[in-house]
Each structure stands twice: as structure tokens, then as C-alpha cells.
Scaffold this motif. Sequence first.
Motif, PDB file in Angstrom:
ATOM      1  N   PRO A   8       9.636   0.396 -10.412  1.00 47.46           N
ATOM      2  CA  PRO A   8       8.892   1.605 -10.753  1.00 47.46           C
ATOM      3  C   PRO A   8       9.097   2.696  -9.697  1.00 47.46           C
ATOM      4  N   THR A   9       8.962   3.926 -10.117  1.00 50.27           N
ATOM      5  CA  THR A   9       8.949   5.073  -9.215  1.00 50.27           C
ATOM      6  C   THR A   9       7.703   5.876  -9.539  1.00 50.27           C
ATOM      7  N   THR A  10       6.980   6.257  -8.505  1.00 49.70           N
ATOM      8  CA  THR A  10       5.786   7.075  -8.675  1.00 49.70           C
ATOM      9  C   THR A  10       5.938   8.333  -7.836  1.00 49.70           C
ATOM     10  N   VAL A  11       5.653   9.469  -8.453  1.00 51.34           N
ATOM     11  CA  VAL A  11       5.745  10.764  -7.785  1.00 51.34           C
ATOM     12  C   VAL A  11       4.450  11.517  -8.051  1.00 51.34           C
ATOM     13  N   VAL A  12       3.903  12.124  -6.999  1.00 49.81           N
ATOM     14  CA  VAL A  12       2.733  12.983  -7.144  1.00 49.81           C
ATOM     15  C   VAL A  12       3.133  14.376  -6.692  1.00 49.81           C
ATOM     16  N   LEU A  13       2.938  15.335  -7.572  1.00 50.84           N
ATOM     17  CA  LEU A  13       3.229  16.737  -7.270  1.00 50.84           C
ATOM     18  C   LEU A  13       1.908  17.464  -7.054  1.00 50.84           C
ATOM     19  N   ASP A  14       1.848  18.289  -6.015  1.00 48.56           N
ATOM     20  CA  ASP A  14       0.613  19.033  -5.776  1.00 48.56           C
ATOM     21  C   ASP A  14       0.533  20.222  -6.730  1.00 48.56           C
ATOM     22  N   GLU A  61       9.075   4.320  -4.385  1.00 45.08           N
ATOM     23  CA  GLU A  61       9.900   3.484  -5.251  1.00 45.08           C
ATOM     24  C   GLU A  61       9.520   2.039  -4.980  1.00 45.08           C
ATOM     25  N   GLY A  62       9.255   1.298  -6.028  1.00 45.13           N
ATOM     26  CA  GLY A  62       8.785  -0.075  -5.882  1.00 45.13           C
ATOM     27  C   GLY A  62       7.290  -0.127  -6.139  1.00 45.13           C
ATOM     28  N   ALA A  63       6.781  -1.330  -6.277  1.00 44.66           N
ATOM     29  CA  ALA A  63       5.371  -1.529  -6.609  1.00 44.66           C
ATOM     30  C   ALA A  63       4.474  -1.126  -5.451  1.00 44.66           C
ATOM     31  N   ALA A  64       3.300  -0.610  -5.812  1.00 45.68           N
ATOM     32  CA  ALA A  64       2.289  -0.258  -4.813  1.00 45.68           C
ATOM     33  C   ALA A  64       0.913  -0.380  -5.447  1.00 45.68           C
ATOM     34  N   ASN A  65      -0.085  -0.498  -4.595  1.00 44.07           N
ATOM     35  CA  ASN A  65      -1.469  -0.596  -5.053  1.00 44.07           C
ATOM     36  C   ASN A  65      -2.076   0.803  -5.076  1.00 44.07           C
ATOM     37  N   TYR A  66      -2.073   1.436  -6.233  1.00 43.91           N
ATOM     38  CA  TYR A  66      -2.571   2.806  -6.353  1.00 43.91           C
ATOM     39  C   TYR A  66      -4.083   2.877  -6.503  1.00 43.91           C
ATOM     40  N   ALA A  67      -4.767   1.749  -6.472  1.00 41.15           N
ATOM     41  CA  ALA A  67      -6.227   1.735  -6.456  1.00 41.15           C
ATOM     42  C   ALA A  67      -6.735   1.598  -5.020  1.00 41.15           C
ATOM     43  N   ASP A  68      -5.828   1.601  -4.048  1.00 39.67           N
ATOM     44  CA  ASP A  68      -6.192   1.536  -2.645  1.00 39.67           C
ATOM     45  C   ASP A  68      -7.024   2.770  -2.287  1.00 39.67           C
ATOM     46  N   GLN A  69      -8.075   2.595  -1.504  1.00 41.01           N
ATOM     47  CA  GLN A  69      -9.001   3.688  -1.202  1.00 41.01           C
ATOM     48  C   GLN A  69      -8.306   4.879  -0.543  1.00 41.01           C
ATOM     49  N   LYS A  99       0.856  -1.189   0.000  1.00 37.40           N
ATOM     50  CA  LYS A  99       0.000   0.000   0.000  1.00 37.40           C
ATOM     51  C   LYS A  99       0.889   1.235   0.000  1.00 37.40           C
ATOM     52  N   PRO A 100       0.544   2.235  -0.806  1.00 38.10           N
ATOM     53  CA  PRO A 100       1.329   3.475  -0.781  1.00 38.10           C
ATOM     54  C   PRO A 100       1.094   4.219   0.540  1.00 38.10           C
ATOM     55  N   HIS A 101       2.138   4.748   1.120  1.00 34.61           N
ATOM     56  CA  HIS A 101       2.052   5.441   2.411  1.00 34.61           C
ATOM     57  C   HIS A 101       1.952   6.944   2.194  1.00 34.61           C
ATOM     58  N   PRO A 109      -2.209  -2.896 -13.121  1.00 34.93           N
ATOM     59  CA  PRO A 109      -3.673  -2.935 -13.014  1.00 34.93           C
ATOM     60  C   PRO A 109      -4.218  -1.872 -12.059  1.00 34.93           C
ATOM     61  N   SER A 110      -3.538  -1.665 -10.933  1.00 34.43           N
ATOM     62  CA  SER A 110      -4.012  -0.654  -9.983  1.00 34.43           C
ATOM     63  C   SER A 110      -3.781   0.760 -10.521  1.00 34.43           C
ATOM     64  N   VAL A 111      -2.677   0.970 -11.223  1.00 33.50           N
ATOM     65  CA  VAL A 111      -2.406   2.276 -11.822  1.00 33.50           C
ATOM     66  C   VAL A 111      -3.467   2.575 -12.887  1.00 33.50           C
ATOM     67  N   ASN A 112      -3.832   1.558 -13.653  1.00 34.15           N
ATOM     68  CA  ASN A 112      -4.855   1.747 -14.682  1.00 34.15           C
ATOM     69  C   ASN A 112      -6.214   2.092 -14.045  1.00 34.15           C
ATOM     70  N   ARG A 113      -6.542   1.431 -12.932  1.00 34.68           N
ATOM     71  CA  ARG A 113      -7.808   1.749 -12.238  1.00 34.68           C
ATOM     72  C   ARG A 113      -7.788   3.181 -11.710  1.00 34.68           C
TER      73      ARG A 113
END
Length: 193
Positions: free
Chosen positions: A157-163, A173-181, A44-46, A98-102
Amino acid sequence: MNKITFLKKHFWNGLFLAVVLVLLFVPSAKAYLMQGLMQVGLFKPHTETAAQGKATDLRGIKFKDAEGNSIDLGDLKGKVIFLNFWATWCPPCQAEMPSVNRLYEQFKNNKDIVFFFVDADGDFAKAKKFMDRKKYSLPVYSMGSSVPEEIFKGSLPTTVVLDKEGRISYKGEGAANYADQKFLDFMEKLTRM
């Protein structure tokens, strides 16, 4: 010791070794295992440890789409930017797709969020084939300039969210479930700030 006794004795060792070898040498098997672990709540992404430091100067950080159009992140101030660096050969990338696509499907019509799925190899033909085969609708980009290490150090993978102010609000960095509520709520909250 006869042959049947020998086979019975070593069956589980052989099966264990076969599973380990498949996981080591078959990227899609490793991705499938990771997807299963995501489904049970791991990876889960923190977002509660999101950094809200000073704004990053995004001018000059460019990405190109398949048609060769270049987009400068500096022109996107006032938008939430979701950056995902991935590659078709990367098992953790395949596992989180799959979670990134959702996530993308949920927010793709939100005018306050811009998505960049950056193929680290820059091979649009291979990336498109992968997206088509998996039936993903993610817009693929390649790097059109250098990217600062505070955003991407090379780990996939690396995922970054900028406000909306250009601050790094999430980096994983690393896989995470980005469809997590919790992550969906986090993205929704960023659009309202």
C-alpha cells in the motif's frame, strides 16, 4: 533410529517450516501477523519527517467512484486529502485496513478532510465484496487518470496526505497503523492549518 525418536527430533523443524509456508502462501495469515505487529507498536507512520515542499499541481488527477462519478483533486484545494492505494490481494494492505477504517470513522464527518481509498485493480465488485466481508465503510475509488510518481509509484500500500495547499505532508509506502494517536493528532493539526 525408531520412528518416534525421528518424529521427536524433527518436530520443531517441521513446525517451523509449516509456519513459514503458511506465511508465504496464505495472504490473510501474513496480514494477521502484520496486524499483531502493529498492535505492539511496529509500523507506526512517521509524521515528523513529513515533507512540506511546494504545492503539487493536482489538476487533472482524477479518481472515479463505483457509480462512475469522477473527482478531480484540483477541485479540492482547501481540503486535507488522504489517499490510500491498496488491493484486495495485498497482505500489507489487508493488515493496515482495520487502522485505516478507524481513522476514516474518526474523521469521516470532518468537512475539511476528503478520503480516497483507491483500489489499484479498479475492480469495484471485488473491492465492495471485500469491504462488506470485513465490515469496513471506506469509500472505494479507482484511478480515473494517470497519477504522478511523486504521489504513487506503484508500491502497495501507499498512503499520501496532502495539506490544504496541495503539499505532500505525509507519504508512506508499506503498511502502517493509521489509528496511532500521533497520526490522529497529525491529521487534526492539518485541518487547523
